[in-house]
Design an enzyme around this catalytic site. Sequence first.
Site, short mmCIF file in Angstrom:
data_model
loop_
_atom_site.label_atom_id
_atom_site.label_comp_id
_atom_site.label_asym_id
_atom_site.label_seq_id
_atom_site.Cartn_x
_atom_site.Cartn_y
_atom_site.Cartn_z
N LYS A 42 0.80 -1.24 0.00
CA LYS A 42 0.00 0.00 0.00
C LYS A 42 0.83 1.28 0.00
CE LYS A 42 -3.41 -0.96 -0.61
NZ LYS A 42 -3.76 -1.55 -1.94
N HIS A 108 6.95 -7.56 -2.00
CA HIS A 108 6.75 -6.85 -0.73
C HIS A 108 7.63 -7.45 0.36
CE1 HIS A 108 3.49 -4.51 -2.26
NE2 HIS A 108 2.59 -5.45 -2.26
N SER A 138 -4.47 2.83 4.52
CA SER A 138 -4.66 2.20 3.21
C SER A 138 -4.65 0.67 3.35
CB SER A 138 -3.56 2.66 2.26
OG SER A 138 -3.75 2.11 0.98
P1 A3P Z 1 -5.15 4.71 -0.81
O1 A3P Z 1 -5.71 3.45 -0.25
O2 A3P Z 1 -4.68 5.65 0.25
O3 A3P Z 1 -6.05 5.37 -1.79
P2 A3P Z 1 -0.21 -0.29 -3.61
O4 A3P Z 1 -0.24 -0.20 -5.09
O5 A3P Z 1 1.15 -0.37 -3.02
O6 A3P Z 1 -1.14 -1.37 -3.12
O7 A3P Z 1 -0.76 1.10 -3.05
C1 A3P Z 1 -2.11 1.48 -3.20
C2 A3P Z 1 -2.27 2.91 -2.75
O8 A3P Z 1 -1.67 3.77 -3.72
C3 A3P Z 1 -3.74 3.32 -2.65
O9 A3P Z 1 -3.81 4.31 -1.61
C4 A3P Z 1 -3.97 3.89 -4.04
O10 A3P Z 1 -5.07 4.72 -4.15
C5 A3P Z 1 -2.66 4.65 -4.23
N1 A3P Z 1 -2.40 4.96 -5.66
C6 A3P Z 1 -2.36 4.10 -6.70
N2 A3P Z 1 -2.16 4.75 -7.86
C7 A3P Z 1 -2.06 6.06 -7.54
C8 A3P Z 1 -1.86 7.25 -8.30
N3 A3P Z 1 -1.72 7.22 -9.63
N4 A3P Z 1 -1.81 8.43 -7.65
C9 A3P Z 1 -1.94 8.49 -6.31
N5 A3P Z 1 -2.16 7.40 -5.52
C10 A3P Z 1 -2.21 6.20 -6.14
#
Ligand code: A3P
Length: 292
Positions: A42, A108, A138
């Site tokens: 996340k 991860h 998140s």
């Molecule tokens: P939130 O849950 O705070 O919205 P991962 O890919 O490591 O699982 O992380 C997911 C998090 O990154 C989520 O956070 C998601 O919304 C955010 N995220 C993914 N793409 C993004 C983007 N282009 N810009 C900003 N945040 C992004």
Amino acid sequence: LPPEEFSQVNGIILQKKTCDFWNKIWNFQAKPDDLLIASYPKAGTTWTQEIVDLIQNDGDIEKSRRASIQLRHPFLEWIRMTHCGKSSVYKLTVLANAMPSPRTLKTHLPVQLLPPSFWEENCKIIYVARNPKDNLVSYYHFQRMNKALPDPGSWDEYFETFLAGNVVWGSWFDHVKGWWKKKDSHPILYLFYEDMRKDPKREIRKIMEFLGKNLKEEILDKIVYNTSFDVMKRNPMTNYINEIKMNHNLSPFLRKGVVGDWKNQFTEAQNKQFNEYHEKNMADTSLSFYIF
Ligand code: A3P
């Protein structure tokens, strides 16, 4: 934790499908031109993956939409060489072995569990970190919607679970500090989610330079646009729309994508408790996060 789905490797909780094949994963043979995208869950992994993929494809969105993000960048800890059974894991496995070089993989895993061949082959690694409060929030919502992970319980329960490091892939604190330290002796580009939000073009350029590419300004601008939250949310290839284990009605995968959402979730008492824990546990590192 439901014991049938999770187990541990050296004290780190991982999915059983990883633990059962740990020997194979630990002995994974990296190639010198492999690229690894590493992060705590996340932290902005998918975002970084999409940026990397578009840079590698000179901004060509059609190429980056050739397959979902998990098929383009297989999960290292789900890779098994053979006899891995059915399901999507099998497809990922087959793909990783048949993947043409240069390969991009995702993980991860905490730094101490990375297969040694990545260090031996001197592979490039991009690590992305996110401030722990937003990362925690998140992860909580992700565990609510992703049936491949344990039910997080109530917010108050999960808050304690996270601080104790009793979550899949281990403690946030150990993770970010461990990878930060490793960067002194290995080519690791260490990125921050908050920097990517603040100035995506600058961070994308950093990634481009790290990958040894030189793209025109207009292509960089296109990549900034195509990796924005709104565009990625509408793109089924990056929003895990077809992932059957995820229930987007409970919480979407691309949920909010902002800095500071923790303020809507933490109580004042939790904030105080977190700050004290954070200060204590970050005293032994030069790495710092803005958490206020
Ligand atoms: P939130 O849950 O705070 O919205 P991962 O890919 O490591 O699982 O992380 C997911 C998090 O990154 C989520 O956070 C998601 O919304 C955010 N995220 C993914 N793409 C993004 C983007 N282009 N810009 C900003 N945040 C992004």
